[in-house]
Design an enzyme around this catalytic site. Sequence first.
Site, PDB file in Angstrom:
ATOM      1  N   GLY B  29      -2.006 -15.372  11.199  1.00 39.14           N
ATOM      2  CA  GLY B  29      -3.023 -14.703  12.008  1.00 39.14           C
ATOM      3  C   GLY B  29      -2.839 -14.865  13.497  1.00 39.14           C
ATOM      4  CB  CYS B 237      -9.871  11.199  -6.740  1.00 37.13           C
ATOM      5  SG  CYS B 237      -8.516  12.332  -6.374  1.00 37.13           S
ATOM      6  CB  CYS B 240      -6.383  11.494  -9.991  1.00 35.17           C
ATOM      7  SG  CYS B 240      -7.016  10.165  -8.964  1.00 35.17           S
ATOM      8  CB  CYS B 262      -6.204   9.487  -3.939  1.00 34.21           C
ATOM      9  SG  CYS B 262      -6.998   9.169  -5.519  1.00 34.21           S
ATOM     10  CB  CYS B 268      -3.646  10.908  -5.996  1.00 34.56           C
ATOM     11  SG  CYS B 268      -4.858  12.147  -6.497  1.00 34.56           S
TER      12      CYS B 268
HETATM   13 ZN   LIG Z   1      -6.777  10.914  -6.784  1.00 36.15          ZN
END
Ligand SMILES: [Zn+2]
Lengths: 194, 286, 366
Positions: B29, B237, B240, B262, B268
């Site tokens: 970090g 989505c 999908c 997506c 997807c």
């Molecule tokens: Zn999708």
Amino acid sequence: MNQMTDNAVYAGGFSNPPVASAHAFRAAMNAMARPGMVQEITGATPPEGISLAAGSLLLTLCDPETGVFLAPDVDSDALRGWLTFHTGAPIVAAEEADFALGGWDALMPLDRFPIGTAEYPDRSTTLIVEVAGFDAPNATLSGPGIKDTAQIALPDPAACAGNAMLYPLGVDFFFTSGTQVAALPRSTQIRAEA
Amino acid sequence: MSDYNFAYLDEQTKRMIRRAILKGLAVPGYQVPFASREMPMPYGWGTGGVQVSAATLTPEDTFKVIDQGADDTTNAVSIRKFFERTAGVATTEETEKASVIQTRHRIPEAELTEDQILVYQVPIPEPLRFLEPRETETRKMHALQEYGLMHVKLYEDISQHGAIATSYAYPVKVSDRYVMDPSPIPKFDNPKMEMAAIQLFGAGREQRIYAVPPYTSVVSLDFEDYPFEASKADHPCDLCAAEDSYLDEVILDDAGNRMFVCSDTDYCRSRREAGHVGRLGEEAAA
Amino acid sequence: MYVAVKGGERAIDNAHAWLAEERRGDTSVAELSLVQIREQLALAVNRVMAEGSLFDPDLAALAIKQSRGDLIEAIFLIRAYRTTLPRFGYTLPVDTGAMACDRRISATFKDAPGGQVLGPTFDYTHRLLDFKLAAEGEAAEAPTSAPRTEPTPHITEFLQGEDIIEREPMSEAQPGDLTREPMAFPADRSVRLQSLTRGDEGFILGMAYSTQRGYARNHAFVGELRIGTVAVEMEIPELGFAIKIGEVELTECETVNQFKGSKTVPPQFTRGYGLVFGQSERKSIAMALVDRALRWKELGEDNLGAAAQDEEFVLSHSDNIQATGFLEHIKLPHYVDFQSELELVRKLRREAAEAVEQMAAKEAAE
Ligand SMILES: [Zn+2]
């Protein structure tokens, strides 16, 4: 310098530097990202007495911009010549070292190496410690890069734990033996095993 | 392959970047300064990520590049071609097949494994920058772990809006020490940052590299009474039917009809290939 | 029906082809040669070399041709090329005292050894369009005289005799190099000067101008401005001495600035310094003014809060390649971030509307 040492100096570099150093770096990065996990690292053939792993790390990471400290147990004309020829890295005192190479005892005391500053903790030494092997773990590790815990053989678990106490300051370690490397960054918590 | 060195950068530059990556991994970090080089693509277009990838790739790697989650956005295409040409590496669009993934603004939906490296392109690496423009000051704040200002900012949001009004580049605390900018990923992606893969972050113009080793704690800043929430559009989505993926909103026609798809195009695609069909999936397939 | 935006690759290839066609323009017009650019657009070439940090007029000419005359784009091409060059070694510092000057003027002394040499300057031209040039007329030949053979001393050396100007102590310290080490603040003067000489001419000019208008005014006189060529020498370890490896054209400006003095130093003049590749007069004067403004701390002056005094502000924003890249990157897709903002704003609006409704219901009930 006589002919024999000349040859030793020029030999043992990476045969195909861009590819060999990419492979060696991947091993070094995996080691640093996964403390205690042993990785294979090869490519360089350093002068006798220095592990292939340590030699490969030096060729991968050192150049004229990095000062290297050689502990008395590894310091030799042959190594200096080899390092200078292949990396151009200046040999410096421990107090100015970006990298340090040697056995544990010869590298000590630990507190002479830069540990970075509060604003720039990265300005610290990376120690490349030559060890006999990784077969007898004596410490349990936890922290970033470690799923639950990991085991490792450390030359001095207490000293390494002391280094971790300085976090985010501190030095970082590579341990090398033969063609193997493992790392211990300052972020790792260390518990010595009974 | 070309006349340039493997992966374009000269060996000395790669060593300098590699040293920075190792220090970054040792202090998760923390932003390690590095002497970023001028790359043949503009600053702000992924030069940091490209330099980190160039210093990381081996000839055996399979490389994937995404921008906004998609492999076929123009900048992703451009960077992928750059490495095909200069490193001769194999490339893929499939997350599972990639060993090194360079990304801008997303973390893939598929869980990454120990054998993968995720390289982020970072525009402004300093999470405190918009509270304090001076590097000299923010560096002190990190040194002293003085992160009160950040909490004040987030809390001001709550008092003004009733919620934290940061939706991307949402600050995280790494390994309980450094507050870190996760790059402009949507906060939906933040929880994924505790992963098995190595995460490397490159900011070329700002000359900073930082890293998160595998299995490192990455906590999104929040308050007990206003806990962090990884939100996304409240839809499945449309192609999908995934309910768990981050979605892009697409305007379909002049009437303002929309669909949600997506943002991770590979995710997807693989779902549709597995037979999942969303509201408009049949139509699109036709 | 929804069609995902595919074909990024073909779009890029087509854009490149179109760009190449546009770059060439009307093919019935003769193509520009690099030597034409190098010889006839020399000041553009100089700017590209200065801000590209690479002295190579032919490459700069190529970059200008390739970039269709967009000088920042040309500078970018040169910088990206420069990155790939291995570094064989370092030259000795150039000696501008030994410069073969084409131009050398001082605003502080009417005359001085070496004289005032105007050289090829726009200064006293009347800015009237010269339509003879449109007719492609041959240039008139300029009169010549024997070149000066002895070195031209720096004007500030004459002031130094009286100790009336600050001394520049010789230093063996290695100058910083921001192309090798990341910039860190505070930056020492060598790094500041490097950053300024590579910096965008327009930005440095604006900063310098702001000091003249009162934002940390530092009362600058052009002590000297000189343009000419200097030898570049390199120490060859195998030979044990330095040899000349080439020549570069430079513009050097030394300003003489007022200084009130401090508790420990009596009033004396101070300096600002500008050194730029090629004939880059505006840039070198501006650089000297900004250099002087940035020196407030070491000279014990007050921080007046002016932009030109702010090292972090000036050095972080002077590089046009960084600036243009980041500025232009906002045209890249940001739809993931925008989507998350969209959802957030919708959510906040929904919650605000609900709050208003609740309030209204409550008021109605009362
Ligand atoms: Zn999708």
